[in-house]
Write an enzyme that holds these catalytic residues in place. Sequence first.
Site, PDB file in Angstrom:
ATOM      1  N   ASN A  92       5.398  42.184  42.594  1.00 26.24           N
ATOM      2  CA  ASN A  92       4.018  41.991  43.045  1.00 26.24           C
ATOM      3  C   ASN A  92       3.845  42.710  44.389  1.00 26.24           C
ATOM      4  OD1 ASN A  92       5.631  40.173  44.523  1.00 26.24           O
ATOM      5  ND2 ASN A  92       3.861  38.910  44.971  1.00 26.24           N
ATOM      6  N   CYS A  94       3.486  41.822  47.432  1.00 25.35           N
ATOM      7  CA  CYS A  94       4.231  41.285  48.580  1.00 25.35           C
ATOM      8  C   CYS A  94       5.739  41.293  48.362  1.00 25.35           C
ATOM      9  CB  CYS A  94       3.760  39.860  48.884  1.00 25.35           C
ATOM     10  SG  CYS A  94       2.052  39.786  49.466  1.00 25.35           S
ATOM     11  N   GLU A  96       7.818  39.447  46.661  1.00 22.67           N
ATOM     12  CA  GLU A  96       8.665  38.262  46.492  1.00 22.67           C
ATOM     13  C   GLU A  96       8.904  37.921  45.024  1.00 22.67           C
ATOM     14  OE1 GLU A  96       4.583  36.195  46.562  1.00 22.67           O
ATOM     15  OE2 GLU A  96       5.528  37.995  47.368  1.00 22.67           O
TER      16      GLU A  96
END
Length: 690
Positions: A92, A94, A96
């Site tokens: 994704n 970000c 994570e």
Amino acid sequence: DLGGKDITSVQYQNANNSVRVSDEFMQAVEEGRDFGLRARGTGDVIETVDARALFRKISEATWACADPGMQYDDTINDWHTNPESGRITASNPCSEYLSLDNTACNLASLNLMKFRLEDGTFDVQRFVHAVETVITAMEVSIAFGDFPTEPIAVNTREFRQLGIGYANLGAFLMSNGLAYDSREGRALAAAITDLMTGVAYRRSAELAGVVGPYAGYARNADAHKRVMNKHMAASYELFNATTGDGSATFVSPGVVGPFHAAATIALAGTKEWAEGTRLGEVNGWRNAQASVLAPTGTIGFMMDCDTTGIEPDFSLKKFKKLVGGGSMDIVNGQVAPALVALGYGDSESAAIVDYISEHGNVVGAPFLNPDHYPVFDCAAGDPRQIAPMGHVLMMAATQPFLSGAISKTVNLPESATVEEISDIYMQSWKLGLKATAVYRDNCKVGQPLSNSKAAAKTDEPAKATEVQVVEKIVEVPRRERLPRTRTSKTTSFRVAEVEGYLTVGEYADGRPGEIFLKMSKQGSTLAGMMDSFSVAVSIGLQYGVPLETYVAKYINQRFEPAGLTDDPDVRMGQSIMDYVVRRLALDYLPFDTRSVYGIYSTSERTAALDNGGVYAPVDDEEVHQDEVGHEVVVPAQPVSVSIDADLQAARASAEREAAPECVTCGTNSFQQRSGSCFCCRGCGQTTGCS
């Protein structure tokens, strides 16, 4: 179309871009060798490049604009529980959530400060219970999730990835008098993360014993067990380190308090992993993944967190804007508990807090031991802030205990060099991180957080980036005052049993520029509120706020007094505000604008009855003379006006907002007008009509 000379400055400002690198590439960088770029389709080498030169370009780009981040492909796939179903190729934004293509992850985070007891210790038992409850709820909710595409829906339900995490770590460490960049702080963070994921997988194995493992487990059973054993081995290594038996990778054995705190939590973690692995060998696991550390940027506010995710606090001093104008300085709420944990008295603590409020840092604060300065280091600050490698080491301490990765920023001062960024990326790879993101202060045109108005200049050579001066033209709104002598229109009205007068002052061209509402007795609450409302609207109109904006905001507002009016064009007022904006719309807005909100005059509604229910503007009645010279009143004929799709959509939105809340299911989003009443399409309840 993003063409034009501005593309280089604006196109990627709000995107998260990452480069995925292999161990082979990083080794080539370290050894100064060439690296072969391969075609994705065939795997053939199509071009050979200097690995260090390419790595330098990546670091220079990050120095210039904070992109790209870096992801370490071999490390990611080494911790992959489902390699037989496909490799992990992306994440994704970000970084994570790392899993199979076309899947989604159900995220939830816990506020660590809620598990801090009064003596500063961590409530292990309550934390375990919370993780069990949240994981169970997350697992159940997958069946009710909506997904953007059918492949994502199918794969997510087949592998059932979960992402439990936490927020407020920075606040928790500071409140206990622990520096974020310290072995003790990293030990505590690692132990909490270890316990969280151990409990999550243990509960997942228990659920598998009841409803069966995830659909893709059988094909990936060996790989899943291998990854569980890797997690468990890291858990035992952590426990050995915190008890002083081993290489002390995570903590300093010389610090007694935090040493015991981390060891207690780590012991609980090893027990969870042992039990979870035993159950998993028999039952399998219900979920392919269990934990990530998400940014929690938005939900952190709802959770009343001082810090987000695994991040430290951004600065010791914050600036809060006040509703009535102005601002006030607020010292980080965890400074006082930290001073208590460090043994300072009330008077000493008060003096230190006052110093921080004035100077924004602790350097030189009265009574404060310089050895305690690191406890108050934050992501940004002058003259002290957390060293860049402090961020990297914190991620390295917690990464072995996470299914996914960590959404976190390695903060650097504006004076940081390209070489420092290169070293961060290299050390992140060596320490076993799955992904790393770097942000150099003021490297973007606009950034969300800043701790000072002025920024230091950089010594970075010009070859790293081209510095451009951007001139910003800020248009200040200007007030267009009405002439001293102006035309006005006064309308008397009654809503329910309350009478009032609406006076509208007009510009020379007929536009409304001010309103006055006279209601009830002078000095009463209602009169005062109407006076304040009139002033606010009048000033807004004079500064150029469109009248339609006020109509859109105040129409359908419901509060007493409300009821029938004596205005033939507005027969019902749901409040004084509702009536006033409807009257203003009828007097000053064109037909196609007010029709969006369903506001029509009596003549327009009457004409619609004779026009097949189609509303059209009707001019005022015109006076003509007959053959013998007598004046006769001839109603104007309806004029056909087409309403485009955007206006129709806005009208539908206005009708939805006008719908009352359903007394049965508690929502107005499914209420639909039925005659003079509303019917709920969700549960069938009506407001009076059958």
